[in-house]
Design a protein around this motif. Sequence first.
Motif, PDB file in Angstrom:
ATOM      1  N   HIS A   1      -1.435   6.702   2.573  1.00 44.01           N
ATOM      2  CA  HIS A   1      -1.165   8.089   2.193  1.00 44.01           C
ATOM      3  C   HIS A   1      -1.892   9.063   3.122  1.00 44.01           C
ATOM      4  O   HIS A   1      -1.316  10.078   3.540  1.00 44.01           O
TER       5      HIS A   1
ATOM      6  N   LEU B   1       0.165  11.673   5.438  1.00 43.51           N
ATOM      7  CA  LEU B   1       0.118  13.074   5.048  1.00 43.51           C
ATOM      8  C   LEU B   1      -0.759  13.916   5.964  1.00 43.51           C
ATOM      9  O   LEU B   1      -0.503  15.109   6.143  1.00 43.51           O
TER      10      LEU B   1
ATOM     11  N   GLY C   1       3.019  -0.752   3.766  1.00 45.79           N
ATOM     12  CA  GLY C   1       3.023   0.037   2.538  1.00 45.79           C
ATOM     13  C   GLY C   1       3.705  -0.686   1.389  1.00 45.79           C
ATOM     14  O   GLY C   1       3.253  -0.616   0.238  1.00 45.79           O
TER      15      GLY C   1
ATOM     16  N   GLY D   1       5.686   5.983  -7.212  1.00 41.05           N
ATOM     17  CA  GLY D   1       5.463   5.756  -5.786  1.00 41.05           C
ATOM     18  C   GLY D   1       6.176   4.518  -5.287  1.00 41.05           C
ATOM     19  O   GLY D   1       6.730   4.513  -4.165  1.00 41.05           O
TER      20      GLY D   1
ATOM     21  N   THR E   1       9.166   4.482  -2.498  1.00 40.53           N
ATOM     22  CA  THR E   1       9.060   3.682  -1.280  1.00 40.53           C
ATOM     23  C   THR E   1      10.245   2.744  -1.124  1.00 40.53           C
ATOM     24  O   THR E   1      10.855   2.651  -0.049  1.00 40.53           O
TER      25      THR E   1
ATOM     26  N   SER F   1       4.533  16.272   4.060  1.00 41.28           N
ATOM     27  CA  SER F   1       3.268  16.334   4.804  1.00 41.28           C
ATOM     28  C   SER F   1       2.891  17.761   5.203  1.00 41.28           C
ATOM     29  O   SER F   1       1.769  18.207   4.921  1.00 41.28           O
TER      30      SER F   1
ATOM     31  N   HIS G   1       6.883  11.509  -7.811  1.00 41.21           N
ATOM     32  CA  HIS G   1       5.638  10.869  -7.395  1.00 41.21           C
ATOM     33  C   HIS G   1       4.549  11.884  -7.089  1.00 41.21           C
ATOM     34  O   HIS G   1       3.378  11.690  -7.442  1.00 41.21           O
TER      35      HIS G   1
ATOM     36  N   GLY H   1       1.136  12.198  -9.046  1.00 40.19           N
ATOM     37  CA  GLY H   1      -0.130  12.091  -8.325  1.00 40.19           C
ATOM     38  C   GLY H   1      -1.086  13.216  -8.644  1.00 40.19           C
ATOM     39  O   GLY H   1      -2.280  12.996  -8.878  1.00 40.19           O
TER      40      GLY H   1
END
Length: 260
Positions: free
Chosen positions: A66, A70, A95, A141, A145, A164, A190, A194
């Motif tokens: 992450h 990001l 990932g 997440g 993905t 990002s 997500h 988060g």
Amino acid sequence: MDYFTNFFWGAFPWLAIAAFFVGIFWRWRTDQFGWTTHSSQIYESRLLRLSSPLFHWGMVFVIIGHLMGLAIPKDWTRAVGISDPAYHLIATIPGTIAAAAVVLGFAGLLYRRIVNKSVFLSTSRSDKVMYVFLGAAILSGTIATVSTQVFGGPHGYDYRETISPWLRDLLVFNLHPETMADVPWQFKVHVLAGFTIIAVWPYTRLVHAFSAPVGYVTRPYVVYRSRDQRATDMRSHTAWEPVRNHRSQLDKSETPSHGA
């Protein structure tokens, strides 16, 4: 629609960050003895030994991924010779493996806490809330993905064009909530999950992540007293005689003198 866009991608993240720092300060000032994992290893250890390392090490690599995705701008990776397709493979394959480890570890910990009666009875209400929000963040997440990166075509979804820069601008108080308008719903869920887990973090056992045992390496040695009756002190006492309570010495001191 503009109201919800401004709230979810402008106000809500900063409300969550504020709740995090206020909670950390409050928890440290009022509940330092509760700043712990509340370990349940004494109740069950076999499944814990399997699931806990899988979850924690998987989470370490997820967090690293992450941060790389990001924080590092797209122009930087291109400048060092990493093409977009190569970056996609570098980010997606490790990932996905890390996400699988986290999901398996979390499932094992959750199964252990539900099935084992002793562990379940030691689960507090804050633990249950934490498991719900943490599970939502992990599940969303993983879905994001798999659906957009693994099965989303050869290049996947390029979150470095939207998520990002939105997050980097957010952290320097340069809000652009419109950047998140066309982001796939999987990533939107997500991101919200988060920031929600960030908001509730200080009020759950997750706070133990900030308690690194730095002082352990410099702590003094623990001195143990031997139980062996034959063990003697290596030091010699020259200036004084230690007080003893042997039975013979007590009996001798209590015997009256004949000359009295």
